[in-house]
Design an enzyme around this catalytic site. Structure first.
Site, short mmCIF file in Angstrom:
data_model
loop_
_atom_site.label_atom_id
_atom_site.label_comp_id
_atom_site.label_asym_id
_atom_site.label_seq_id
_atom_site.Cartn_x
_atom_site.Cartn_y
_atom_site.Cartn_z
N ILE A 1 7.62 7.25 16.83
CA ILE A 1 7.35 8.05 15.82
C ILE A 1 6.07 8.92 15.90
CG2 ILE A 1 6.95 7.75 13.28
CD1 ILE A 1 9.75 6.76 13.90
N ARG B 1 -8.78 -0.54 3.95
CA ARG B 1 -8.08 0.20 3.27
C ARG B 1 -6.54 -0.15 3.07
NH1 ARG B 1 -6.28 4.81 6.93
NH2 ARG B 1 -5.13 4.79 5.17
N LYS C 1 0.92 -1.16 0.10
CA LYS C 1 -0.11 0.00 -0.04
C LYS C 1 0.97 1.21 -0.05
CE LYS C 1 -1.89 1.86 3.95
NZ LYS C 1 -1.64 2.98 3.95
N ASP D 1 4.73 20.44 7.36
CA ASP D 1 5.88 21.52 7.38
C ASP D 1 6.95 21.00 6.63
OD1 ASP D 1 6.10 19.65 9.74
OD2 ASP D 1 7.62 20.95 10.49
N SER E 1 11.26 12.24 7.18
CA SER E 1 9.71 11.93 6.78
C SER E 1 9.56 11.10 5.49
CB SER E 1 8.92 13.45 6.91
OG SER E 1 7.53 13.00 5.88
N VAL E 2 8.56 9.96 5.51
CA VAL E 2 8.56 9.22 4.44
C VAL E 2 7.90 10.01 3.47
CG1 VAL E 2 7.38 7.04 3.62
CG2 VAL E 2 8.60 6.89 5.93
N PRO F 1 1.87 16.92 10.74
CA PRO F 1 1.83 17.98 9.97
C PRO F 1 2.42 17.77 8.59
CG PRO F 1 3.45 18.14 11.77
CD PRO F 1 2.52 16.93 11.96
N ARG G 1 -4.79 10.51 4.01
CA ARG G 1 -3.66 11.43 4.32
C ARG G 1 -2.70 11.30 2.91
NH1 ARG G 1 -0.48 14.21 7.78
NH2 ARG G 1 1.46 13.71 7.07
C1 UD1 Z 1 4.32 7.24 5.94
C2 UD1 Z 1 3.21 5.91 5.92
C3 UD1 Z 1 2.58 5.67 7.32
C4 UD1 Z 1 3.83 5.52 8.38
C5 UD1 Z 1 4.67 6.47 8.34
C6 UD1 Z 1 5.91 6.25 9.32
C7 UD1 Z 1 2.36 5.99 3.77
C8 UD1 Z 1 1.23 6.17 2.92
N1 UD1 Z 1 2.36 6.21 5.08
O1 UD1 Z 1 3.28 8.09 6.50
O2 UD1 Z 1 2.02 4.18 7.16
O3 UD1 Z 1 3.36 5.08 9.73
O4 UD1 Z 1 5.04 6.86 7.02
O5 UD1 Z 1 6.60 5.02 8.88
O6 UD1 Z 1 3.45 5.74 3.19
N2 UD1 Z 1 6.28 14.75 10.43
C9 UD1 Z 1 6.58 16.19 10.63
N3 UD1 Z 1 6.34 17.19 9.58
C10 UD1 Z 1 6.19 16.50 8.17
C11 UD1 Z 1 5.95 15.31 7.81
C12 UD1 Z 1 6.16 14.37 9.08
O7 UD1 Z 1 6.56 16.64 11.95
O8 UD1 Z 1 6.03 17.36 7.39
C13 UD1 Z 1 5.95 14.10 11.60
C14 UD1 Z 1 4.85 13.29 11.68
O9 UD1 Z 1 3.93 14.07 12.47
C15 UD1 Z 1 5.06 11.80 12.32
C16 UD1 Z 1 6.55 11.53 11.73
O10 UD1 Z 1 6.85 12.74 11.31
O11 UD1 Z 1 5.03 11.94 13.69
C17 UD1 Z 1 6.56 10.57 10.66
O12 UD1 Z 1 5.64 10.91 9.65
P1 UD1 Z 1 6.10 10.52 8.02
O13 UD1 Z 1 7.34 9.65 8.08
O14 UD1 Z 1 6.16 11.73 7.08
O15 UD1 Z 1 4.69 9.26 7.77
P2 UD1 Z 1 3.94 9.72 6.58
O16 UD1 Z 1 4.63 9.91 5.22
O17 UD1 Z 1 2.73 10.54 6.78
#
Ligand code: UD1
Length: 420
Positions: free
Chosen positions: A327, A397, A22, A124, A163-164, A122, A92
């Site tokens: 995380i 999902r 997914k 950001d 961030s992923v 977020p 999301r």
């Molecule tokens: C992706 C995965 C999700 C997984 C997550 C962490 C997809 C579709 N979803 O989500 O299943 O749980 O990786 O492995 O691939 N953060 C910030 N600012 C940002 C972006 C992220 O503060 O701009 C924080 C988030 O609030 C969170 C952490 O970073 O606490 C991890 O987020 P991120 O790695 O971005 O996860 P997703 O890409 O949303």
């Protein structure tokens, strides 16, 4: 709303074929917006999130045809540049159209995703990276507008956290940049590598995916490609836990142990025996479940998306384990539901102390996110009596044919309609 009824207590024995991931297919589908040529994706799982994203891509101008694991996407022209609230709210990952839209159309209006059940989440990092590439970012009435009418430019940007989604959005945004974009402290997840491989197959110039630093040399356009989605490592880990919790033996195909490397050590310590073979592995145990302390971490550490499932396993361990979620700040919604099934878990801040119990008892339960829901399914498979998991749409999902896959291995899972 559908619910799953699970009569627990039967060891699972048999073979489960792991679906495409997914979390790989969603960004890769968004990347198809970067070309007017056809993109053909193989090993695409039939999931609600894939359906939702098809709706969004069609809204933006793509033509999609999805049959038997094969998804064809062609976006002759971008017809709209807005990802509306209704679609982003449901999923999301819809924010991942932002990078491709800015890159190809010079503008994107995307509803801010806001919080979700597992935390504030977020974007950001996505926005700061786009600004570093020269985009203008404004926020208005819950929508973020990103503009780069004359294209994005080369830059060096260090993500404050790997961030992923941030890495994926910036990678896709950068493919047409003038010059070279260097992204540092990026996420290492295999899904990022799968995305970069797809973009390179389309003609992008990306090196370093899977390491700390990704370098993208901008090109003027991208062509079509045929690309296979990698196996779902979270689904793999989930069924691996199911084998141990029910004291059965499962063979998982179309996957590998290397994909779940953050989980293999904890599983071994818990008593798992794993035998790798061509195209998959088998997993079982020959003693009681042992307690194991774990911390969730970015890849290659233990995935946060496997925390709830691992906790379900630890509820049946012969001792106490400590689980730390590093995380997300609020990813323990499964705890009260597991406790209703007889588990002994105390949460303090980001740490959960799980004291193993001899058995779980079936109960009606409900979860508010995908991985929490599946941890309750696992608990239900191992529990005495019947468990009803409400709000199955969360499972739909992210888990393809979950009840069929489980029932073929001896589980007793049925789906019914009913209010929750
Ligand atoms: C992706 C995965 C999700 C997984 C997550 C962490 C997809 C579709 N979803 O989500 O299943 O749980 O990786 O492995 O691939 N953060 C910030 N600012 C940002 C972006 C992220 O503060 O701009 C924080 C988030 O609030 C969170 C952490 O970073 O606490 C991890 O987020 P991120 O790695 O971005 O996860 P997703 O890409 O949303």
């Amino acid at each position: 709303m559908d619910k799953l009824n699970i009569v627990g207590g039967t060891p699972l024995n048999g073979t489960i074929y792991i679906s495409g991931a997914k979390n790989a297919v969603l960004p890769i589908m968004c990347a198809a917006l970067l070309t007017d040529k056809e993109v053909v994706l193989r090993n695409v799982p039939k999931l609600l999130d894939v359906r939702s994203l098809i709706s969004l891509l069609e809204h933006l101008g793509a033509t999609c045809e999805f049959r038997a694991g094969l998804l064809r996407i062609k976006t002759t022209a971008i017809k709209a540049t807005t990802a509306p609230y209704e679609l982003v709210r449901k999923m999301r990952a819809s924010v991942l159209v932002m990078g491709p839209l800015v890159a190809r159309a010079g503008v994107a209006h995307v509803s801010m995703p806001g919080g979700c059940a597992i935390g504030t989440r977020p974007i950001d990092i996505h926005l700061d990276g786009l600004k570093a590439m020269g985009a203008e970012v404004t926020l208005d009435e819950g929508y973020v507008t990103v503009k780069a009418p004359s294209g994005l430019s080369g830059c060096e940007y260090t993500l404050p956290f790997p961030s992923v989604g941030g890495t994926e959005n910036l990678l896709m945004a950068a493919v047409f940049a003038k010059g070279q974009v260097v992204l540092k402290n990026v996420a290492h997840e295999p899904e990022i590598v799968n995305l970069a491989e797809m973009l390179n197959a389309m003609g992008a110039k990306i090196v370093g995916a899977g390491t700390d630093t990704i370098t993208i040399r901008g090109v003027s356009n991208l062509g079509g490609c045929t690309h296979s989605i990698l196996p779902d490592r979270i689904e793999t880990g989930t069924y691996a836990v199911a084998a141990l919790m029910t004291n059965g033996k499962l063979t998982l195909r179309n996957t590998s142990l290397s994909l779940i490397q953050g989980l293999t050590q904890p599983l071994k310590k818990a008593g798992a025996i794993m035998e790798e073979h061509n195209g998959g592995f088998s997993i079982w145990r020959d003693g009681p479940i042992q307690p194991v302390d774990v911390v969730t971490e970015p890849y290659p550490g233990l995935a946060t998306d496997l925390q709830a499932q691992f906790m379900a396993l630890m509820t049946l361990a012969a001792g106490t384990s400590i689980i730390r979620e590093s995380i997300y700040e609020n990813r323990y919604m499964h705890v009260p539901e597991l406790v209703r099934m007889g588990a002994n878990i105390k949460v303090q801040g980001e740490t959960a102390v799980v004291r193993g119990v001899p058995a779980l008892k079936g109960a009606p339960v409900m979860a508010t996110d995908l991985r929490a829901s599946v941890s309750l399914v696992l608990a239900g498979l191992a529990a005495e009596g019947t468990t009803t998991v409400n709000r199955v749409y969360h499972l739909d999902r992210g888990y393809e044919h979950i009840e069929d896959k489980l029932n073929r291995c001896g589980a007793h899972v049925s789906r019914s309609n009913g209010s929750d």
